[in-house]
Motif scaffolding. Structure first.
Motif, short mmCIF file in Angstrom:
data_model
loop_
_atom_site.label_atom_id
_atom_site.label_comp_id
_atom_site.label_asym_id
_atom_site.label_seq_id
_atom_site.Cartn_x
_atom_site.Cartn_y
_atom_site.Cartn_z
N LYS A 181 -40.83 100.73 22.62
CA LYS A 181 -40.66 99.53 21.80
C LYS A 181 -41.62 98.44 22.25
CE LYS A 181 -37.73 96.50 22.26
NZ LYS A 181 -36.56 95.65 22.07
N GLY A 182 -41.86 97.48 21.36
CA GLY A 182 -42.71 96.34 21.66
C GLY A 182 -42.51 95.29 20.59
N GLY A 183 -43.05 94.10 20.83
CA GLY A 183 -42.89 93.05 19.84
C GLY A 183 -43.28 91.69 20.35
N LEU A 184 -42.88 90.67 19.61
CA LEU A 184 -43.25 89.29 19.90
C LEU A 184 -42.04 88.47 20.31
CD1 LEU A 184 -45.69 88.59 16.91
CD2 LEU A 184 -46.28 89.25 19.26
N ASN A 185 -42.25 87.54 21.23
CA ASN A 185 -41.20 86.64 21.71
C ASN A 185 -41.59 85.21 21.37
OD1 ASN A 185 -41.17 89.15 23.33
ND2 ASN A 185 -39.45 88.17 24.36
N PHE A 186 -40.69 84.50 20.71
CA PHE A 186 -40.91 83.09 20.38
C PHE A 186 -39.92 82.27 21.21
CE2 PHE A 186 -41.96 85.80 16.84
CZ PHE A 186 -43.19 85.32 16.40
N ASN A 187 -40.38 81.68 22.30
CA ASN A 187 -39.47 80.97 23.19
C ASN A 187 -39.42 79.48 22.84
OD1 ASN A 187 -42.23 80.80 24.31
ND2 ASN A 187 -41.27 79.62 25.94
N SER A 188 -38.22 78.93 22.87
CA SER A 188 -38.04 77.50 22.62
C SER A 188 -37.99 76.79 23.96
CB SER A 188 -36.74 77.25 21.83
OG SER A 188 -35.65 77.82 22.51
N ALA A 189 -39.14 76.44 24.48
CA ALA A 189 -39.24 75.84 25.82
C ALA A 189 -38.47 74.54 25.89
CB ALA A 189 -40.71 75.59 26.16
N GLU A 190 -37.69 74.40 26.99
CA GLU A 190 -36.91 73.19 27.20
C GLU A 190 -37.75 72.14 27.93
OE1 GLU A 190 -33.97 72.91 25.98
OE2 GLU A 190 -33.71 75.00 25.35
N GLN A 191 -37.28 70.90 27.91
CA GLN A 191 -37.96 69.85 28.64
C GLN A 191 -37.87 70.12 30.14
OE1 GLN A 191 -35.94 66.29 27.33
NE2 GLN A 191 -37.61 65.75 25.99
N ALA A 192 -38.92 69.71 30.85
CA ALA A 192 -38.89 69.76 32.31
C ALA A 192 -38.33 68.44 32.81
CB ALA A 192 -40.29 69.98 32.85
N ASN A 193 -37.51 68.50 33.84
CA ASN A 193 -36.93 67.30 34.41
C ASN A 193 -37.64 66.95 35.71
OD1 ASN A 193 -34.85 66.94 32.44
ND2 ASN A 193 -33.80 68.68 33.34
N MET A 194 -38.20 65.75 35.76
CA MET A 194 -38.94 65.30 36.92
C MET A 194 -38.03 64.50 37.84
SD MET A 194 -42.44 63.04 36.93
CE MET A 194 -43.10 64.09 35.66
N ILE A 195 -38.01 64.86 39.12
CA ILE A 195 -37.16 64.20 40.09
C ILE A 195 -38.01 63.75 41.27
CG2 ILE A 195 -35.11 64.47 41.56
CD1 ILE A 195 -34.39 66.90 39.80
N GLY A 196 -37.84 62.54 41.72
CA GLY A 196 -38.60 62.07 42.86
C GLY A 196 -39.09 60.66 42.63
N SER A 197 -40.38 60.44 42.95
CA SER A 197 -40.94 59.10 42.82
C SER A 197 -41.00 58.66 41.37
CB SER A 197 -42.35 59.06 43.42
OG SER A 197 -43.18 60.01 42.78
N VAL A 198 -41.08 59.62 40.44
CA VAL A 198 -41.09 59.31 39.02
C VAL A 198 -40.05 60.18 38.34
CG1 VAL A 198 -42.46 59.23 36.91
CG2 VAL A 198 -43.57 58.82 39.12
N ASP A 199 -39.01 59.55 37.78
CA ASP A 199 -37.96 60.29 37.11
C ASP A 199 -38.21 60.33 35.61
OD1 ASP A 199 -36.73 60.70 39.49
OD2 ASP A 199 -35.34 59.02 39.28
#
Length: 200
Positions: A26-44
């Motif tokens: 089997k084979g095929g295509l993947n369409f991922n719904s990327a989530e936001q990245a959360n920044m933690i530290g000096s800049v939130d």
């Protein structure tokens, strides 16, 4: 996690001991719904992400269980996904690449001889994940995780086509070498998957 995995494997062996087996590629295509990245530290804050089309290749074994009137279909596929993150600690746009092994174990039922519906857990093992720039180093990664797949498909002779939705959550952390800023993101994004299979 390992106990759950071994229990499912044992149950699979028990169910398929008297079953009619089919196997193929089997084979095929993947369409991922990327989530936001959360920044933690000096800049939130949150960083917007854009998904990109990925792909998968692998094989399957399908066991028809006459007593229950269902089929059990474990698959082993290599999946490659990419997501783009913009303004990641002011470094511009970076691409997150994830290469992984997916092992869905699906239980389904056929209707009208050709239509099929199925669902089941999908185990994920991350082989490699990295940003395309070297400013970030890996801090923590959950290599093994489990999600859920739901799908529908059709099968005409040896050829099968299916569409499925995968839901899974697993966070990882990367740290910027220059600023020490920590960024966490989803290495198990929701996916819409289109697959084509061929029985050997």
């Amino acid at each position: 996690m390992k106990k759950t995995y071994y229990t499912l494997i044992l149950a699979l062996i028990t169910l398929t001991s008297q079953a009619q087996l089919d196997y193929g590629l089997k084979g095929g295509l993947n369409f991922n719904s990327a989530e936001q990245a959360n920044m933690i530290g000096s800049v939130d804050g949150a960083i917007n992400a854009e998904s990109r089309i990925g792909f998968h290749l692998g094989g399957f074994v399908e066991a028809k269980v006459p007593v229950l009137g269902v089929f059990v279909r474990p698959e082993v596929v290599f999946t490659s996904l990419k997501s783009e993150y913009t303004n990641l600690v002011q470094l511009g746009t970076q691409t997150l690449s994830i290469n992984k092994i997916d092992v869905p174990i699906l239980i389904g039922k056929s209707f009208l001889r050709t239509v099929r519906v199925f669902a089941g857990p999908s185990f994920q093992y991350i082989v490699d994940s990295s940003f395309d720039l070297n400013e970030f180093g890996e801090a923590d990664k959950d290599d093994l995780s489990v999600g859920i797949q739901l799908g529908v498909g059709v099968k005409f002779g040896k050829l099968g086509i299916d569409a499925r939705w995968e839901k899974g959550i697993s966070k990882s952390k990367y740290i910027a070498a220059a600023t020490g800023t920590e960024v966490s993101f989803d290495t198990r994004p929701n996916q819409f998957i289109i697959g084509l299979s061929y029985s050997l």
